[in-house]
Design a protein around this motif. Sequence first.
Motif, PDB file in Angstrom:
ATOM      1  N   ASP A   1      -9.478  39.996 129.895  1.00 57.59           N
ATOM      2  CA  ASP A   1     -10.103  38.880 130.614  1.00 57.59           C
ATOM      3  C   ASP A   1      -9.911  37.569 129.857  1.00 57.59           C
ATOM      4  OD1 ASP A   1     -10.925  40.590 132.587  1.00 57.59           O
ATOM      5  OD2 ASP A   1     -13.018  40.699 131.928  1.00 57.59           O
ATOM      6  N   LYS A   2     -10.108  37.601 128.532  1.00 55.58           N
ATOM      7  CA  LYS A   2      -9.932  36.403 127.721  1.00 55.58           C
ATOM      8  C   LYS A   2      -8.486  35.922 127.745  1.00 55.58           C
ATOM      9  CE  LYS A   2     -13.696  34.934 125.522  1.00 55.58           C
ATOM     10  NZ  LYS A   2     -14.099  33.499 125.467  1.00 55.58           N
ATOM     11  N   LEU A   3      -7.553  36.840 127.611  1.00 55.14           N
ATOM     12  CA  LEU A   3      -6.143  36.469 127.600  1.00 55.14           C
ATOM     13  C   LEU A   3      -5.704  35.918 128.956  1.00 55.14           C
ATOM     14  CD1 LEU A   3      -4.497  39.359 125.530  1.00 55.14           C
ATOM     15  CD2 LEU A   3      -4.968  37.015 124.800  1.00 55.14           C
ATOM     16  N   ARG A   4      -6.145  36.548 130.025  1.00 59.12           N
ATOM     17  CA  ARG A   4      -5.794  36.062 131.361  1.00 59.12           C
ATOM     18  C   ARG A   4      -6.304  34.650 131.581  1.00 59.12           C
ATOM     19  NH1 ARG A   4      -7.314  41.519 134.767  1.00 59.12           N
ATOM     20  NH2 ARG A   4      -5.263  42.551 134.640  1.00 59.12           N
ATOM     21  N   SER A   5      -7.543  34.392 131.176  1.00 60.13           N
ATOM     22  CA  SER A   5      -8.122  33.059 131.328  1.00 60.13           C
ATOM     23  C   SER A   5      -7.355  32.033 130.511  1.00 60.13           C
ATOM     24  CB  SER A   5      -9.591  33.089 130.888  1.00 60.13           C
ATOM     25  OG  SER A   5     -10.149  31.794 130.900  1.00 60.13           O
ATOM     26  N   ALA A   6      -6.991  32.399 129.271  1.00 56.07           N
ATOM     27  CA  ALA A   6      -6.284  31.470 128.384  1.00 56.07           C
ATOM     28  C   ALA A   6      -4.901  31.122 128.912  1.00 56.07           C
ATOM     29  CB  ALA A   6      -6.178  32.067 126.983  1.00 56.07           C
ATOM     30  N   ILE A   7      -4.138  32.130 129.319  1.00 56.07           N
ATOM     31  CA  ILE A   7      -2.770  31.838 129.756  1.00 56.07           C
ATOM     32  C   ILE A   7      -2.758  31.134 131.115  1.00 56.07           C
ATOM     33  CG2 ILE A   7      -1.792  33.706 128.385  1.00 56.07           C
ATOM     34  CD1 ILE A   7      -1.553  35.413 130.831  1.00 56.07           C
ATOM     35  N   HIS A   8      -3.739  31.428 131.954  1.00 55.88           N
ATOM     36  CA  HIS A   8      -3.828  30.713 133.237  1.00 55.88           C
ATOM     37  C   HIS A   8      -4.055  29.223 132.995  1.00 55.88           C
ATOM     38  CE1 HIS A   8      -4.761  29.891 137.424  1.00 55.88           C
ATOM     39  NE2 HIS A   8      -5.877  29.280 137.021  1.00 55.88           N
ATOM     40  N   HIS A   9      -4.956  28.920 132.073  1.00 47.51           N
ATOM     41  CA  HIS A   9      -5.245  27.517 131.746  1.00 47.51           C
ATOM     42  C   HIS A   9      -4.017  26.824 131.171  1.00 47.51           C
ATOM     43  CE1 HIS A   9      -7.350  24.028 130.100  1.00 47.51           C
ATOM     44  NE2 HIS A   9      -6.718  24.268 128.961  1.00 47.51           N
ATOM     45  N   VAL A  10      -3.363  27.466 130.220  1.00 50.23           N
ATOM     46  CA  VAL A  10      -2.204  26.851 129.553  1.00 50.23           C
ATOM     47  C   VAL A  10      -1.032  26.688 130.507  1.00 50.23           C
ATOM     48  CG1 VAL A  10      -0.423  27.318 127.828  1.00 50.23           C
ATOM     49  CG2 VAL A  10      -2.828  27.538 127.215  1.00 50.23           C
ATOM     50  N   ASN A  11      -0.768  27.699 131.325  1.00 46.93           N
ATOM     51  CA  ASN A  11       0.354  27.604 132.266  1.00 46.93           C
ATOM     52  C   ASN A  11       0.160  26.468 133.266  1.00 46.93           C
ATOM     53  OD1 ASN A  11       1.838  29.727 131.176  1.00 46.93           O
ATOM     54  ND2 ASN A  11       0.882  31.259 132.494  1.00 46.93           N
ATOM     55  N   ARG A  12      -1.096  26.218 133.619  1.00 45.16           N
ATOM     56  CA  ARG A  12      -1.372  25.142 134.560  1.00 45.16           C
ATOM     57  C   ARG A  12      -1.349  23.766 133.871  1.00 45.16           C
ATOM     58  NH1 ARG A  12      -6.032  26.540 135.601  1.00 45.16           N
ATOM     59  NH2 ARG A  12      -7.233  24.936 134.521  1.00 45.16           N
ATOM     60  N   LYS A  13      -2.009  23.664 132.733  1.00 43.72           N
ATOM     61  CA  LYS A  13      -2.163  22.369 132.063  1.00 43.72           C
ATOM     62  C   LYS A  13      -0.860  21.869 131.447  1.00 43.72           C
ATOM     63  CE  LYS A  13      -5.001  19.869 128.728  1.00 43.72           C
ATOM     64  NZ  LYS A  13      -6.197  19.917 127.837  1.00 43.72           N
ATOM     65  N   TYR A  14      -0.056  22.782 130.921  1.00 50.66           N
ATOM     66  CA  TYR A  14       1.161  22.381 130.202  1.00 50.66           C
ATOM     67  C   TYR A  14       2.430  22.800 130.935  1.00 50.66           C
ATOM     68  CZ  TYR A  14      -2.176  21.513 126.473  1.00 50.66           C
ATOM     69  OH  TYR A  14      -3.241  21.041 125.731  1.00 50.66           O
ATOM     70  N   GLN A  15       2.357  22.807 132.242  1.00 52.04           N
ATOM     71  CA  GLN A  15       3.482  23.250 133.060  1.00 52.04           C
ATOM     72  C   GLN A  15       4.776  22.506 132.734  1.00 52.04           C
ATOM     73  OE1 GLN A  15       2.702  22.866 137.226  1.00 52.04           O
ATOM     74  NE2 GLN A  15       4.615  23.830 137.859  1.00 52.04           N
ATOM     75  N   GLN A  16       4.660  21.209 132.419  1.00 50.51           N
ATOM     76  CA  GLN A  16       5.848  20.401 132.176  1.00 50.51           C
ATOM     77  C   GLN A  16       6.554  20.768 130.874  1.00 50.51           C
ATOM     78  OE1 GLN A  16       2.772  19.413 131.823  1.00 50.51           O
ATOM     79  NE2 GLN A  16       2.574  18.232 129.929  1.00 50.51           N
ATOM     80  N   LEU A  17       5.848  21.458 129.967  1.00 51.14           N
ATOM     81  CA  LEU A  17       6.443  21.849 128.688  1.00 51.14           C
ATOM     82  C   LEU A  17       7.050  23.250 128.728  1.00 51.14           C
ATOM     83  CD1 LEU A  17       3.620  20.712 126.196  1.00 51.14           C
ATOM     84  CD2 LEU A  17       5.626  19.400 126.923  1.00 51.14           C
ATOM     85  N   ILE A  18       6.722  24.010 129.759  1.00 52.36           N
ATOM     86  CA  ILE A  18       6.992  25.448 129.763  1.00 52.36           C
ATOM     87  C   ILE A  18       8.322  25.786 130.447  1.00 52.36           C
ATOM     88  CG2 ILE A  18       6.187  27.663 130.681  1.00 52.36           C
ATOM     89  CD1 ILE A  18       3.331  26.677 130.231  1.00 52.36           C
ATOM     90  N   TYR A  19       9.088  26.643 129.777  1.00 50.36           N
ATOM     91  CA  TYR A  19      10.325  27.185 130.366  1.00 50.36           C
ATOM     92  C   TYR A  19      10.021  28.495 131.088  1.00 50.36           C
ATOM     93  CZ  TYR A  19      14.925  29.327 130.731  1.00 50.36           C
ATOM     94  OH  TYR A  19      16.059  29.947 131.211  1.00 50.36           O
ATOM     95  N   ALA A  20       9.320  29.404 130.419  1.00 52.58           N
ATOM     96  CA  ALA A  20       8.885  30.667 131.036  1.00 52.58           C
ATOM     97  C   ALA A  20       7.386  30.793 130.813  1.00 52.58           C
ATOM     98  CB  ALA A  20       9.612  31.853 130.418  1.00 52.58           C
ATOM     99  N   PRO A  21       6.592  30.901 131.877  1.00 53.81           N
ATOM    100  CA  PRO A  21       5.136  30.928 131.751  1.00 53.81           C
ATOM    101  C   PRO A  21       4.640  32.055 130.852  1.00 53.81           C
ATOM    102  CG  PRO A  21       5.770  30.608 134.037  1.00 53.81           C
ATOM    103  CD  PRO A  21       7.025  30.941 133.292  1.00 53.81           C
ATOM    104  N   PHE A  22       3.501  31.807 130.222  1.00 54.43           N
ATOM    105  CA  PHE A  22       2.878  32.814 129.383  1.00 54.43           C
ATOM    106  C   PHE A  22       2.387  33.966 130.249  1.00 54.43           C
ATOM    107  CE2 PHE A  22       2.822  29.190 126.653  1.00 54.43           C
ATOM    108  CZ  PHE A  22       2.929  29.705 125.375  1.00 54.43           C
ATOM    109  N   SER A  23       2.498  35.152 129.687  1.00 51.73           N
ATOM    110  CA  SER A  23       1.978  36.335 130.368  1.00 51.73           C
ATOM    111  C   SER A  23       1.571  37.364 129.327  1.00 51.73           C
ATOM    112  CB  SER A  23       3.019  36.936 131.323  1.00 51.73           C
ATOM    113  OG  SER A  23       4.121  37.439 130.597  1.00 51.73           O
ATOM    114  N   ILE A  24       0.783  38.347 129.759  1.00 47.55           N
ATOM    115  CA  ILE A  24       0.412  39.453 128.881  1.00 47.55           C
ATOM    116  C   ILE A  24       1.566  40.449 128.885  1.00 47.55           C
ATOM    117  CG2 ILE A  24      -1.219  41.332 128.474  1.00 47.55           C
ATOM    118  CD1 ILE A  24      -3.333  39.663 129.948  1.00 47.55           C
TER     119      ILE A  24
END
Length: 212
Positions: free
Chosen positions: A23-46
């Motif tokens: 649950d913690k990891l899902r919440s963290a990566i969802h936030h980061v993938n949304r907030k830093y979308q412009q920096l990301i090549y491949a979204p974070f995932s578990i």
Amino acid sequence: MKALVIAGDIMESRKLPSHRIRDKLRSAIHHVNRKYQQLIYAPFSIVKGDEIAGVLQDIPDSYKVIRSLQLRVHPLELRIAAVFDEIDALEEKRDVSLIGGRAFWIADEILQYLKKRDLYIRFRLFEDSRRNIVVSDIANLISLSIYRWKERELRAVMLYLKFKNQMAVAEHLGISQPAVSKILRKTGWKIVWRNMRLVNFLINHWHSREIL
């Protein structure tokens, strides 16, 4: 192609309920993938039960992403490797589970290194190893400070950064303004945030010097 791989795992995960970790990891990566979308090549995932990975396009502002991940999983402690090196990926496949390459191998080795030495984070971003050591050491001290905070202490800091007003923080936490003041003093958050800005500045500055 070269890109920045960020890989992490939860420390002491065997002692924690698996659903809480996920649950913690899902919440963290969802936030980061949304907030830093412009920096990301491949979204974070578990990628495993207690492990995450993602790929950024480049080095600048990468520490902001790492910092967000650490703060979002708190009070769980996240061990992180950040490696700028070659990856193997098709342009149309932005799924981290389908990407490999030297950067991922090095990141795995670093995570094992950190686990043996009970450290939080290591960067492998620059040709000059001394620069990697400097930012890694500062980031480890920051991580140690944050993970010593209780959940309410971190929440007080984050609310104060949002509202810039101790009374507003007190209302949200249901405590008195003097109690908020005491919590903020105890955390030493100003020094922690100053060093966060320093790490981000050094990474961005040294990167710009290397590409000149």
